[in-house]
Motif scaffolding. Structure first.
Motif, PDB file in Angstrom:
ATOM      1  N   ALA A 234      -6.597  12.883  -2.065  1.00 22.33           N
ATOM      2  CA  ALA A 234      -7.444  11.696  -2.189  1.00 22.33           C
ATOM      3  C   ALA A 234      -6.619  10.411  -2.087  1.00 22.33           C
ATOM      4  O   ALA A 234      -7.037   9.426  -1.463  1.00 22.33           O
ATOM      5  CB  ALA A 234      -8.205  11.740  -3.513  1.00 22.33           C
ATOM      6  N   ALA A 235      -5.424  10.411  -2.695  1.00 22.41           N
ATOM      7  CA  ALA A 235      -4.556   9.225  -2.607  1.00 22.41           C
ATOM      8  C   ALA A 235      -4.125   8.966  -1.170  1.00 22.41           C
ATOM      9  O   ALA A 235      -4.064   7.813  -0.715  1.00 22.41           O
ATOM     10  CB  ALA A 235      -3.347   9.402  -3.513  1.00 22.41           C
ATOM     11  N   VAL A 236      -3.847  10.062  -0.430  1.00 19.03           N
ATOM     12  CA  VAL A 236      -3.455   9.905   0.974  1.00 19.03           C
ATOM     13  C   VAL A 236      -4.633   9.400   1.799  1.00 19.03           C
ATOM     14  O   VAL A 236      -4.470   8.567   2.712  1.00 19.03           O
ATOM     15  CB  VAL A 236      -2.902  11.233   1.525  1.00 19.03           C
ATOM     16  N   ASP A 237      -5.848   9.863   1.503  1.00 12.72           N
ATOM     17  CA  ASP A 237      -7.034   9.372   2.221  1.00 12.72           C
ATOM     18  C   ASP A 237      -7.245   7.886   1.961  1.00 12.72           C
ATOM     19  O   ASP A 237      -7.589   7.114   2.876  1.00 12.72           O
ATOM     20  CB  ASP A 237      -8.259  10.170   1.790  1.00 12.72           C
ATOM     21  N   ILE A 238      -7.064   7.476   0.725  1.00 13.22           N
ATOM     22  CA  ILE A 238      -7.198   6.039   0.400  1.00 13.22           C
ATOM     23  C   ILE A 238      -6.146   5.227   1.141  1.00 13.22           C
ATOM     24  O   ILE A 238      -6.427   4.139   1.681  1.00 13.22           O
ATOM     25  CB  ILE A 238      -7.092   5.840  -1.124  1.00 13.22           C
ATOM     26  N   TYR A 239      -4.938   5.751   1.183  1.00 12.90           N
ATOM     27  CA  TYR A 239      -3.872   5.045   1.919  1.00 12.90           C
ATOM     28  C   TYR A 239      -4.205   4.952   3.408  1.00 12.90           C
ATOM     29  O   TYR A 239      -3.948   3.919   4.046  1.00 12.90           O
ATOM     30  CB  TYR A 239      -2.555   5.779   1.713  1.00 12.90           C
ATOM     31  N   SER A 240      -4.809   6.011   3.977  1.00 14.54           N
ATOM     32  CA  SER A 240      -5.193   5.981   5.388  1.00 14.54           C
ATOM     33  C   SER A 240      -6.261   4.927   5.649  1.00 14.54           C
ATOM     34  O   SER A 240      -6.214   4.216   6.655  1.00 14.54           O
ATOM     35  CB  SER A 240      -5.690   7.366   5.808  1.00 14.54           C
ATOM     36  N   GLU A 241      -7.230   4.791   4.746  1.00 11.03           N
ATOM     37  CA  GLU A 241      -8.253   3.753   4.902  1.00 11.03           C
ATOM     38  C   GLU A 241      -7.645   2.354   4.808  1.00 11.03           C
ATOM     39  O   GLU A 241      -8.060   1.439   5.525  1.00 11.03           O
ATOM     40  CB  GLU A 241      -9.323   3.937   3.837  1.00 11.03           C
ATOM     41  N   ARG A 242      -6.668   2.187   3.934  1.00  8.57           N
ATOM     42  CA  ARG A 242      -6.008   0.879   3.821  1.00  8.57           C
ATOM     43  C   ARG A 242      -5.223   0.555   5.085  1.00  8.57           C
ATOM     44  O   ARG A 242      -5.171  -0.605   5.520  1.00  8.57           O
ATOM     45  CB  ARG A 242      -5.096   0.885   2.603  1.00  8.57           C
ATOM     46  N   LEU A 243      -4.624   1.552   5.714  1.00  7.03           N
ATOM     47  CA  LEU A 243      -3.930   1.325   6.977  1.00  7.03           C
ATOM     48  C   LEU A 243      -4.912   0.959   8.076  1.00  7.03           C
ATOM     49  O   LEU A 243      -4.613   0.102   8.926  1.00  7.03           O
ATOM     50  CB  LEU A 243      -3.149   2.584   7.374  1.00  7.03           C
TER      51      LEU A 243
ATOM     52  N   ALA B  21       0.824  -1.212   0.000  1.00 11.40           N
ATOM     53  CA  ALA B  21       0.000   0.000   0.000  1.00 11.40           C
ATOM     54  C   ALA B  21       0.855   1.257   0.000  1.00 11.40           C
ATOM     55  O   ALA B  21       0.451   2.297  -0.547  1.00 11.40           O
ATOM     56  CB  ALA B  21      -0.933  -0.009   1.209  1.00 11.40           C
ATOM     57  N   GLU B  22       2.046   1.217   0.577  1.00  8.39           N
ATOM     58  CA  GLU B  22       2.897   2.400   0.650  1.00  8.39           C
ATOM     59  C   GLU B  22       3.465   2.805  -0.706  1.00  8.39           C
ATOM     60  O   GLU B  22       3.910   3.953  -0.872  1.00  8.39           O
ATOM     61  CB  GLU B  22       4.050   2.160   1.631  1.00  8.39           C
ATOM     62  N   HIS B  23       3.452   1.892  -1.683  1.00 13.29           N
ATOM     63  CA  HIS B  23       4.017   2.221  -2.988  1.00 13.29           C
ATOM     64  C   HIS B  23       3.201   3.300  -3.706  1.00 13.29           C
ATOM     65  O   HIS B  23       3.738   4.039  -4.540  1.00 13.29           O
ATOM     66  CB  HIS B  23       4.105   0.968  -3.857  1.00 13.29           C
TER      67      HIS B  23
END
Length: 451
Positions: free
Chosen positions: A195-204, A172-174
């Motif tokens: 938006a990409a950072v928000d998606i990454y936060s949801e994946r975390l 997910a960090e890639h």
């Protein structure tokens, strides 16, 4: 380290007096099992104590209350005060042996009278964790297993780091690796980055939720879960398997209560069906129910025996001798005999021909040799070797008997006979114009009178 036992017993392995340091098992007991270092090095065991039990080393050569006094001397000092009384420092020093009269008196006054800090430091209060009946709840952090625990049994959990080898959505960090917000001029591009950072936060968050489920439901130690499930019956295993997808919708305690409730419901249904069966058969008392259960088990055993008899009949159709034994067995069974003789087959099924196509040397065999090797189940290379040995012995003696052939090679006697007859028939060897009828059939009676 631990303080010395007051009532020290001899070593159960060698019966010698225990001398510090020695080993004390923390699994066995009471009473605790204490063994010497020599027996411990030889992995001494008895019917109760095992060599893989956890243990502690008993040694009192360390300071507890005073840096100049060891724990062993402290114990002797307290025992001497109890025996000799306060103030009799001369006798106390004699019993301690390593301290003088003045040292004993000063130590008592400094440690037990004038010490304002107390003898021992205050320890943090321990909290007990309640354990549920089916699943043992894990703490917030996964437990650190022993060094002997295999990593494959821990769901990818690494004990040394206290974490998992591969995370959920491990790459997910890639997606946010090259995102920077410094000096961004285009609003649309900035919104896409946010938006990409928000998606990454949801994946975390999803990653942490899955790790929390693994910890809370005790899913780290796979071997422990499998051992627990071995004690379940078939219905409990099916219920547990069907409810696994719903574990994430409720707490671990609620899931356990649901599973126990369904198991209890299934037990009630079985009991209701059993009582309904009694009612259909006109049984209205528990005494009659017990008699009905006994007769039912007897009928089931009888049906099982009949099924076994049918299988014996099907297995003995090609064996006349076994069929006769089976009929005798049935006759004894109808007559009321309980001890029945076993069925011994009188003939052995012939093995199927051997497929020689994949063996080396097959192309060197003629049609008759191929048929013989397949029926006797001899590979081509072995056939050529046996044939060479027989020919060499035949050229040496001028003839070859069957008894001589049996001594040349060490295989099944039936295979030797068939191979020997085939070579005689194909004129590869000769038996010296003497028949082998005596050797082939029953032996001649040596005591038969000569006419």
């Amino acid at each position: 380290m631990a303080l010395q036992d007051r009532d020290k017993k001899p070593c159960p392995g060698c019966s010698s007096c225990l001398i510090e340091p020695y080993i004390r098992c923390i699994v066995c007991g009471p009473p605790k099992v204490c063994i010497c270092l020599q027996c411990f090095s030889h992995a001494w065991e008895d019917g109760k104590h095992q060599s893989d039990h956890d243990y502690e080393i008993i040694a009192n050569q360390f300071s507890v209350l005073d840096s100049s006094w060891t724990a062993k001397e402290e114990l002797k000092f307290l025992d001497a005060i109890g025996d000799c009384g306060l103030g009799n420092w001369q006798d106390v020093a004699v019993q301690v042996q390593t301290k003088t009269k003045l040292e004993c008196e000063r130590h008592y006054n400094r440690v037990f009278i004038n010490n304002s800090r107390g003898l021992f430091p205050s320890l943090p209060q321990l909290t007990l964790v309640r354990r549920d009946p089916i699943i043992c709840r894990m703490s917030e952090d996964p437990p650190r297993p022993s060094k002997e625990t295999q990593r494959a049994d821990m769901a990818g959990y690494t004990p040394a780091r206290g974490d998992f080898n591969a995370e959920f959505d491990n790459y997910a960090e890639h997606d946010v690796l090259d995102i920077y917000f410094q000096g961004e001029e285009e609003p649309l591009l900035e919104q896409l980055k946010v938006a990409a950072v928000d998606i990454y936060s949801e994946r975390l968050q999803e990653r942490q939720r899955r790790k929390r489920m693994v910890r809370n439901y005790g899913l780290i130690n796979i071997a422990k879960i499998q051992m627990t499930e071995l004690g379940y019956d078939k219905v409990t295993k099916e219920l547990n398997k069907s409810l696994n997808p719903f574990m994430k919708l409720q707490t671990p305690l609620a899931h356990d209560k649901l599973l126990e409730g369904l198991i209890y419901e299934n037990d009630l249904k079985k009991e209701v069906k059993r009582l309904q069966e009694f009612r259909r058969n006109g049984i209205k008392s528990f005494k009659g129910a017990r008699l009905f259960d006994q007769l039912k088990r007897r009928r089931e055993r009888s049906n099982q025996q009949r099924t076994n008899h049918l299988s014996h009949v099907l297995n003995s159709t090609e064996d006349p001798g076994a069929c006769c034994q089976l009929l005798q067995r049935f006759a004894l069974l109808e007559a009321g005999h309980t001890e029945l003789p076993p069925i011994i087959p009188s003939m052995r099924r012939a093995a199927p021909p051997l497929n020689l196509l994949d063996f080396p040397g097959y192309e060197r065999l003629n049609e008759k040799e191929r048929e013989m090797c397949a029926s006797v189940r001899i590979i081509p290379e072995a056939y050529f070797e046996y044939k060479r040995i027989f020919q060499a012995e035949y050229q040496k003696l001028g003839y070859l008997k069957l008894k001589h052939a049996r001594n040349l090679i060490r295989i099944d006697v039936n295979k030797i006979r068939k191979l020997f007859d085939f070579l005689i028939k194909e004129c590869v060897i000769s038996n010296g114009n003497e028949t082998e009828e005596v050797d082939r059939f029953e032996p001649v009676n040596r005591f038969e009178p000569v006419s």
